[in-house]
Motif scaffolding. Structure first.
Motif, PDB file in Angstrom:
ATOM      1  N   ARG A  49       7.543   6.372 -38.972  1.00 41.14           N
ATOM      2  CA  ARG A  49       7.083   5.243 -39.773  1.00 41.14           C
ATOM      3  C   ARG A  49       7.232   5.540 -41.270  1.00 41.14           C
ATOM      4  O   ARG A  49       6.916   6.635 -41.726  1.00 41.14           O
ATOM      5  CB  ARG A  49       5.633   4.906 -39.435  1.00 41.14           C
ATOM      6  CG  ARG A  49       5.463   4.269 -38.057  1.00 41.14           C
ATOM      7  CD  ARG A  49       4.006   3.918 -37.785  1.00 41.14           C
ATOM      8  NE  ARG A  49       3.864   3.270 -36.488  1.00 41.14           N
ATOM      9  CZ  ARG A  49       3.943   1.959 -36.276  1.00 41.14           C
ATOM     10  NH1 ARG A  49       4.173   1.157 -37.311  1.00 41.14           N
ATOM     11  NH2 ARG A  49       3.814   1.443 -35.083  1.00 41.14           N
ATOM     12  N   LEU A  50       7.668   4.510 -41.986  1.00 42.38           N
ATOM     13  CA  LEU A  50       7.879   4.608 -43.433  1.00 42.38           C
ATOM     14  C   LEU A  50       7.572   3.253 -44.039  1.00 42.38           C
ATOM     15  O   LEU A  50       8.124   2.244 -43.604  1.00 42.38           O
ATOM     16  CB  LEU A  50       9.332   5.017 -43.733  1.00 42.38           C
ATOM     17  CG  LEU A  50       9.735   5.080 -45.208  1.00 42.38           C
ATOM     18  CD1 LEU A  50       9.123   6.320 -45.858  1.00 42.38           C
ATOM     19  CD2 LEU A  50      11.252   5.123 -45.346  1.00 42.38           C
TER      20      LEU A  50
ATOM     21  N   GLY B 194      11.366   3.340 -40.378  1.00 43.81           N
ATOM     22  CA  GLY B 194      11.093   2.039 -40.948  1.00 43.81           C
ATOM     23  C   GLY B 194       9.623   1.679 -40.806  1.00 43.81           C
ATOM     24  O   GLY B 194       8.789   2.506 -40.431  1.00 43.81           O
ATOM     25  N   ARG B 195       9.318   0.432 -41.107  1.00 39.78           N
ATOM     26  CA  ARG B 195       7.924  -0.017 -41.099  1.00 39.78           C
ATOM     27  C   ARG B 195       7.315   0.050 -39.704  1.00 39.78           C
ATOM     28  O   ARG B 195       6.135   0.395 -39.549  1.00 39.78           O
ATOM     29  CB  ARG B 195       7.864  -1.444 -41.659  1.00 39.78           C
ATOM     30  CG  ARG B 195       6.490  -2.080 -41.657  1.00 39.78           C
ATOM     31  CD  ARG B 195       6.457  -3.312 -42.562  1.00 39.78           C
ATOM     32  NE  ARG B 195       7.543  -4.228 -42.302  1.00 39.78           N
ATOM     33  CZ  ARG B 195       7.506  -5.229 -41.412  1.00 39.78           C
ATOM     34  NH1 ARG B 195       6.400  -5.421 -40.697  1.00 39.78           N
ATOM     35  NH2 ARG B 195       8.531  -6.030 -41.250  1.00 39.78           N
ATOM     36  N   ALA B 196       8.090  -0.267 -38.673  1.00 40.70           N
ATOM     37  CA  ALA B 196       7.582  -0.237 -37.296  1.00 40.70           C
ATOM     38  C   ALA B 196       8.755  -0.072 -36.344  1.00 40.70           C
ATOM     39  O   ALA B 196       9.169  -1.028 -35.684  1.00 40.70           O
ATOM     40  CB  ALA B 196       6.805  -1.503 -36.969  1.00 40.70           C
ATOM     41  N   PRO B 197       9.338   1.140 -36.266  1.00 39.01           N
ATOM     42  CA  PRO B 197      10.494   1.349 -35.398  1.00 39.01           C
ATOM     43  C   PRO B 197      10.165   1.007 -33.944  1.00 39.01           C
ATOM     44  O   PRO B 197       9.023   1.142 -33.500  1.00 39.01           O
ATOM     45  CB  PRO B 197      10.787   2.845 -35.554  1.00 39.01           C
ATOM     46  CG  PRO B 197      10.125   3.241 -36.823  1.00 39.01           C
ATOM     47  CD  PRO B 197       8.933   2.360 -36.960  1.00 39.01           C
ATOM     48  N   ASP B 198      11.174   0.564 -33.227  1.00 43.41           N
ATOM     49  CA  ASP B 198      11.017   0.226 -31.817  1.00 43.41           C
ATOM     50  C   ASP B 198      10.372   1.398 -31.074  1.00 43.41           C
ATOM     51  O   ASP B 198      10.902   2.517 -31.092  1.00 43.41           O
ATOM     52  CB  ASP B 198      12.396  -0.073 -31.221  1.00 43.41           C
ATOM     53  CG  ASP B 198      12.321  -0.576 -29.785  1.00 43.41           C
ATOM     54  OD1 ASP B 198      11.267  -0.394 -29.143  1.00 43.41           O
ATOM     55  OD2 ASP B 198      13.327  -1.126 -29.316  1.00 43.41           O
ATOM     56  N   PRO B 199       9.226   1.195 -30.447  1.00 41.32           N
ATOM     57  CA  PRO B 199       8.555   2.298 -29.755  1.00 41.32           C
ATOM     58  C   PRO B 199       9.373   2.891 -28.626  1.00 41.32           C
ATOM     59  O   PRO B 199       9.086   4.004 -28.159  1.00 41.32           O
ATOM     60  CB  PRO B 199       7.258   1.661 -29.235  1.00 41.32           C
ATOM     61  CG  PRO B 199       7.518   0.195 -29.220  1.00 41.32           C
ATOM     62  CD  PRO B 199       8.474  -0.068 -30.331  1.00 41.32           C
TER      63      PRO B 199
END
Length: 262
Positions: free
Chosen positions: A57-58, A46-51
């Motif tokens: 990132r997509l 996704g745009r900012a997956p949980d680190p």
């Protein structure tokens, strides 16, 4: 859970976990990730997956893409796709997975995921799932000879009827084409070739053998058991996508016989 990454558009390496049995390889604009199959194996995107989770990132500059838009989980010897975002995820074959839908199992081999974001931008992930005996990721072949596109055989009569049914797929400018209705197809055929006295039964007798033949050859989405309810025009749509987009069996040249008569 073994996981490995490469940045950019590099070639996936050989060895574990890239070639491990049932491993998942995901390639996107920001690189590639390989995840070994097994309990607890998962990959978010996704745009900012949980680190705190393994993620890719997509669409990181597109606010219509959710931070964690989807999750790939290995369970019961299968990789499953779950949509956790606000937009649908389109998978190979045209099916769309929504947030409210159940997890979708992915077959071994290639699968493409597409999220359509702002201004019709397409955010794409290419998935490859190894078989049970492992796999060898395909290398780029820029100098290879292009494989000629398969074309399904059609009789002149079948081509005529399917070109009328699917004329919106053959004309440019329609981003979401749909087949003519059955009655609309009958009416248009009778305008073009009135001597043949077209009826609903006649067009069904022309289209049905094509659909069943392609189904027997392995094309999915052409029988009711393989599409979601209500069926509506899904069978015709899937048939026309196969004939116009995936194989170019029907081309804009087939519109010429329609346009010439009009």
């Amino acid at each position: 859970m073994a996981i490995a990454r490469i940045d950019g558009s590099g070639v996936p390496r050989q060895g574990e976990p890239w070639t491990s049995p049932d491993a998942l390889v995901v390639r996107g604009f920001n690189g590639a990730v390989a995840v070994e199959a097994g309990p607890g194996a998962r990959l978010c995107f996704g745009r900012a997956p949980d680190p705190a989770t393994e993620g890719l990132r997509l669409g990181e500059d597109d606010l219509r893409v959710s931070r964690t838009h989807g999750v790939l989980v290995h369970r019961q010897q299968w990789w499953w796709l779950r949509n956790t975002g606000s937009l649908p995820i389109e998978i190979s074959g045209g099916r769309r997975i929504h947030k409210a839908d159940e997890e979708h199992p992915l077959d071994p081999g290639h699968t493409t995921l597409v999220i359509t974001g702002s201004n019709d931008r397409k955010h794409i992930l290419h998935l490859y799932i190894n078989g049970p005996h492992g796999g060898r990721q395909p290398y780029p072949v820029p100098d290879g000879r292009t494989v000629e596109q398969h074309v399904w055989p059609l009789t002149p009569r079948q081509r005529r009827v399917l070109a009328v049914l699917g004329q919106r797929y053959l004309r440019s400018g329609d981003p979401d084409p749909q087949p003519l209705t059955r009655q609309g197809t009958v009416d248009h055929l009778n305008e073009l070739w009135p001597d043949e006295k077209w009826t609903l039964r006649k067009i069904d007798h022309v289209i049905e053998p094509v659909r069943l033949h392609l189904h027997a050859k392995g094309v999915r989405g052409l029988v009711e058991a393989e599409v979601d309810q209500p069926v509506g025009t899904k069978l015709s749509h899937n048939l026309l996508v196969e004939l116009t987009v995936k194989t170019a069996t029907l081309t804009p040249n087939d519109l010429k016989m329609i346009d010439d008569l009009e």
